[in-house]
Design a protein around this motif. Sequence first.
Motif, PDB file in Angstrom:
ATOM      1  N   GLU A 252      17.377  33.999  34.447  1.00 47.96           N
ATOM      2  CA  GLU A 252      16.358  33.709  35.120  1.00 47.96           C
ATOM      3  C   GLU A 252      16.565  34.190  36.594  1.00 47.96           C
ATOM      4  OE1 GLU A 252      14.568  29.313  34.708  1.00 47.96           O
ATOM      5  OE2 GLU A 252      16.724  29.274  34.686  1.00 47.96           O
ATOM      6  N   GLU A 258      11.681  35.487  32.714  1.00 46.81           N
ATOM      7  CA  GLU A 258      11.262  33.954  33.072  1.00 46.81           C
ATOM      8  C   GLU A 258      11.923  33.162  31.964  1.00 46.81           C
ATOM      9  OE1 GLU A 258       8.740  32.311  36.083  1.00 46.81           O
ATOM     10  OE2 GLU A 258       8.167  34.193  35.399  1.00 46.81           O
ATOM     11  N   THR A 260      11.735  29.251  29.845  1.00 49.94           N
ATOM     12  CA  THR A 260      11.082  28.015  29.651  1.00 49.94           C
ATOM     13  C   THR A 260      11.403  27.156  28.551  1.00 49.94           C
ATOM     14  OG1 THR A 260       8.824  27.052  29.418  1.00 49.94           O
ATOM     15  CG2 THR A 260       8.994  28.964  28.299  1.00 49.94           C
ATOM     16  N   THR A 261      11.471  26.027  28.879  1.00 45.86           N
ATOM     17  CA  THR A 261      12.095  25.036  27.820  1.00 45.86           C
ATOM     18  C   THR A 261      10.588  24.341  26.927  1.00 45.86           C
ATOM     19  OG1 THR A 261      11.866  23.197  29.241  1.00 45.86           O
ATOM     20  CG2 THR A 261      14.038  24.304  28.756  1.00 45.86           C
ATOM     21  N   GLU A 262       9.446  24.808  27.443  1.00 41.56           N
ATOM     22  CA  GLU A 262       8.249  24.529  26.705  1.00 41.56           C
ATOM     23  C   GLU A 262       8.071  25.094  25.499  1.00 41.56           C
ATOM     24  OE1 GLU A 262       4.956  23.108  28.726  1.00 41.56           O
ATOM     25  OE2 GLU A 262       7.108  22.226  29.738  1.00 41.56           O
ATOM     26  N   GLU A 495      17.264  20.584  24.179  1.00 41.83           N
ATOM     27  CA  GLU A 495      16.130  21.606  24.921  1.00 41.83           C
ATOM     28  C   GLU A 495      16.537  23.098  24.382  1.00 41.83           C
ATOM     29  OE1 GLU A 495      14.532  19.473  28.752  1.00 41.83           O
ATOM     30  OE2 GLU A 495      16.042  21.046  29.072  1.00 41.83           O
ATOM     31  N   VAL A 497      15.393  27.225  24.841  1.00 45.16           N
ATOM     32  CA  VAL A 497      14.970  28.036  25.979  1.00 45.16           C
ATOM     33  C   VAL A 497      14.320  29.357  25.430  1.00 45.16           C
ATOM     34  CG1 VAL A 497      15.316  29.153  28.172  1.00 45.16           C
ATOM     35  CG2 VAL A 497      16.772  27.353  27.398  1.00 45.16           C
ATOM     36  N   THR A 502       8.326  38.973  32.325  1.00 42.30           N
ATOM     37  CA  THR A 502       7.171  38.790  32.961  1.00 42.30           C
ATOM     38  C   THR A 502       6.155  39.344  32.621  1.00 42.30           C
ATOM     39  OG1 THR A 502       8.115  40.064  34.867  1.00 42.30           O
ATOM     40  CG2 THR A 502       8.367  37.540  34.786  1.00 42.30           C
TER      41      THR A 502
END
Lengths: 525, 291
Positions: A252, A258, A260-262, A495, A497, A502
Motif C-alpha cells: 500500500e 492501492e 481496498t477491503t470493499e 476482511e 483485500v 492505480t
Amino acid sequence: MLAAAGIAASLVALPASAQESGGTLVMVTQPEPPNLAPYISTSGPIGQVASKVYEGLVNIGPDFEILPSLAKSWEISDDGLTYTFSLQEGVTWHDGEPFTSADVQFGIMDVLREVHPRGGSLLQVIESVDTPDDLTAVLNLSEPAPYLLVALNGYESPIVAKHIFDGTDIRGNETANAPIGTGPFKFVEWQKGQYVRMDKNEDYWQDGKPYLDRVVVRFIADAATRTAAMESEEVLLGGFGAIPNIDVPALEELPYLEATTEGYGYFAPMMQLQFNTSKAPYDNEKVRQAIAYAVDRDFVVENIWFGFGKVATGPISSLFEPTGLYTTDGVIDYTVDDRIEKANALLDEAGYPRGDNGIRFSMVHDMTPYGEEWRRFGEYVKQALGEVGIAVDLRYEDVATWLKRVYTDYDYEMSSNWLFGLPDPVIGVHRQFHSDQIRQGTVFVNGMLWSTPEMDALMDKAKTENDPAARAELYKEFQQVVTEAAPVIFMHEMEFVTVYNTKLHDVVTGPLGIYNNFADMWMEQ
Amino acid sequence: MTDAAAATVPAPPKRFMFWRRFARNRSALVGLAFLFLVILLAAIAPVIYPADPFALVGRPMLPPLSGDFLFGTDTLGRDVAAGIAHGARTSLFIGVVATLVAVAFGTLMGGLAGYYGGWIDDLLMRVTEVFQTIPSFIFAILLVAIMTPSMESVVIAIAVVSWPPLARLVRAEFISLRNREFVQAQVLMGMPDWKVILIQILPNAISPIIVAGSLLIATAILTESALAFLGLGDPNIMSWGFQVGAGRTVLRRAWWICTYPGVAILLTVLAINLVGEGLNDALNPRLRERS
C-alpha cells in the motif's frame, strides 16, 4: 445496432468521467480453477474467471440494489409469485447465436436447478419458466422469495446457452474448460498452470463496453512471487487472498498500488466459534454466553488477523447495513468492559464452580484446519478460557476429518469455523440455524444440532416476507434471539483485500468485487 | 598426536580408556558440555518458568530484553524464552523416546534377519526395503496426519521412519559375528538361540548401535521440529519447531520469534552430532586414525 445503442443509453446513468478504451488487464487468481464451469461449482477461482464470460439476469449495485444485466427490466406481481423479465435486445452468444428467453428457461430449469450446488435450494421456488416471446421470460414461483432477485446475478446464477447444452451431459459439457457466454469478454485460451486469456467481445450488448481490450488471469502458486509480481507491476490486480494480508501494508505504501477491503459484501465472511449444543455443558445457554464473553474479539482481530476484520455483533454481517437487515438494537454486546466478571458469574450460576485447582470443567476445542491464523486462534482460546476456569485441550486434524467430525459424527464440543454470509440471510444464515438444516453429512449447515421452534418460525416468516420493513423487523428479532442463545459465538467479520494498480479505474463497483464482469473497468493509457 | 606419551603410561581401567578416547576429540567435549546445558535447561524449565509457556504474559511482539522477556514475546504475547525452555523438554523427550523405540525395533528386525538368514532374512529385509523406499519425512507427515497430531503419534511416526537403517546395520553386524568361532562354539555346545543372540552377539555389536542411535537422536529432534513447524506437532505442547513455524509469517517484523528457537535447534542438533562423533571415536578405536 441502432437499437442496441438506444438500450445502452437507457441503462444506469454513468458519471461523465473520461473512460479510456484499450489496455490489457493482468490479474492474479489463487489457486488455479479446476474448470471454468460456474454452473456446476461456486468455487471462488472459477467465479473470478468465468464471471467475465457468463452473465446473469441481474447485477448487484454498491448498496445491494438490483441492476439490469441480461434482463432489461422486470416486474414482480403483487403476490410475489410471478417475475416477468424483459430481456435485452440484440444480445448474442460468443459463437454468434442470438440469446433468447429459451436460454433463460433452459439455463434455470435444466442447468442451475439441476447441477448447481446452491441452485437446488435457492432456485427451488421456481416452478416453471414461461417464454411468451423471445425477449420475455416469466418465472412462476411456488411461494414468495424476497431473496430470489439478488441470487440471479452472474456469479451465482450464470445463464448458459441452450443450443450448446441441450441434449448433452451438462456436467461433462465440452465448454466446461472453454466457456461460451454473453459477457463482455470472450474466452480465447487456457494455458494450464499459467494463464487464461479473454479478449474484448466486440459485439457486446452494451455499446462502447468493455473498455479493456483483454483480460489475462495468471496463476502463480507461490504467495511471495504473487506479491513481487504486484510490486513489479507485472500483474495489476489481485484479490480474495491472492495477495497475503500480511504483505498488504508494505504494498500500500507504493505510490502506484492501492488496496481496498470493499467488494466482499456479497460473501460477508464471518468467523465464529460453534458449539455442539446437544452435549453438556454446551446445552446450557449460560455456559455458551460465558464463553462468548470470555474471548476478546479485538485482540483476535488485531494480533491474529493483523487488523483485517471487524468485530462481529451477531449472525448478520454489518455489510448488510444498506439493506436494512442489520441491527445491533437489543442485541447482547459481548465486548463490554466487565466481560470477564460476567463470564465467571454466568459459569457459577450455571452450576460449574471452580474446583480446588481453579478449574470448572475441561473441553476439547477443535481448530479449523485452514492454516496458521486458525492455530493461533485456537491457542488464544485455550488461554482465554483458562482465565475463566475452563481447561481446554486443542485438537488439529486434516480438513476431511474435521468436516466429518463436525458435520457427520457431531463428535465435538466447540469448534472454530467460518462461513459466507452470502447476499441474503436466507442463503447464508438460515442454513446454520434452521432445524431443517440439521443434515447429517452436509457441510456448512446446522452442525450445532440447534433447534428451537421460535427461531424456525422467525426464519420461515422472513423467507417469504416480501415487505422490506416487515422483513427487517423479523431479522431484528432473529439477531436478538440468536445472539442471546449463542449456539454460535460471532467473532469477527473477516476482511479480504483487493490490491490493484492505480492505472486501473472502477475496479470494485459493488459487493461482487472481482467477481463482477469488469465491463466498467478502464485503464489509463 | 599424543599416542607415544600414552603408550608409556600403564593402561588405565577400561572405563577410563573410554573417557580418554572420547575426550581426545575436543569438539565432542564442547558438544557434550552444550548438551548438558540443554538437559539442565529442560530439567529446571518448570522452576524458572513455572507458568504455561502458552500463557499470554506480555504485549505481543515485544523485542528481546524488554522487561522480563529475555528473548521478547511472540505474535500473541507469549514469552519466547519460556517457550525455548519448555521446548527443550519436548525436543529431548521426543528425540530420546523415538530413538529408543526405533533402536529396539531395528535391532530386533536386523538381529533376527542376520542371525537366522535364509527366508527369514529375505522376508524381513524386503519389509525393511518397503519402508526405506518411502521418503521418510513425507511418510512421517502422513502417519501423523492419519493418527491426529499428538505426542504419541509424533513419537510413533519418527520411530517408524527411523528404524530401517538400524536394522540393516545390525543385520550386517550379526552376519559377521554369527560365523565367528566363539559364537559357533556356543551353538555347538547347545546354547539356545536367544541366549546366543543376547549374550554372545549383541554385546559385541553394541558399539555401532550406540553410535548410530546417538546420531538418530539428532535426526529425531530435527524431524520433530519440522513436523511442528508444519503444524503437525501436538498443539498442546510447546516445541521449538512450533515456535519457528508460528513466527515465520512475521519474520520481517519480528525476527526474534523464530530466530532464537531456530538457533536452539541448530546448536542442540550440532551438539548431539559432535557427541556422536566422539562416541564413534571412543567405541571404535581402530577407526580412530582414519582422519
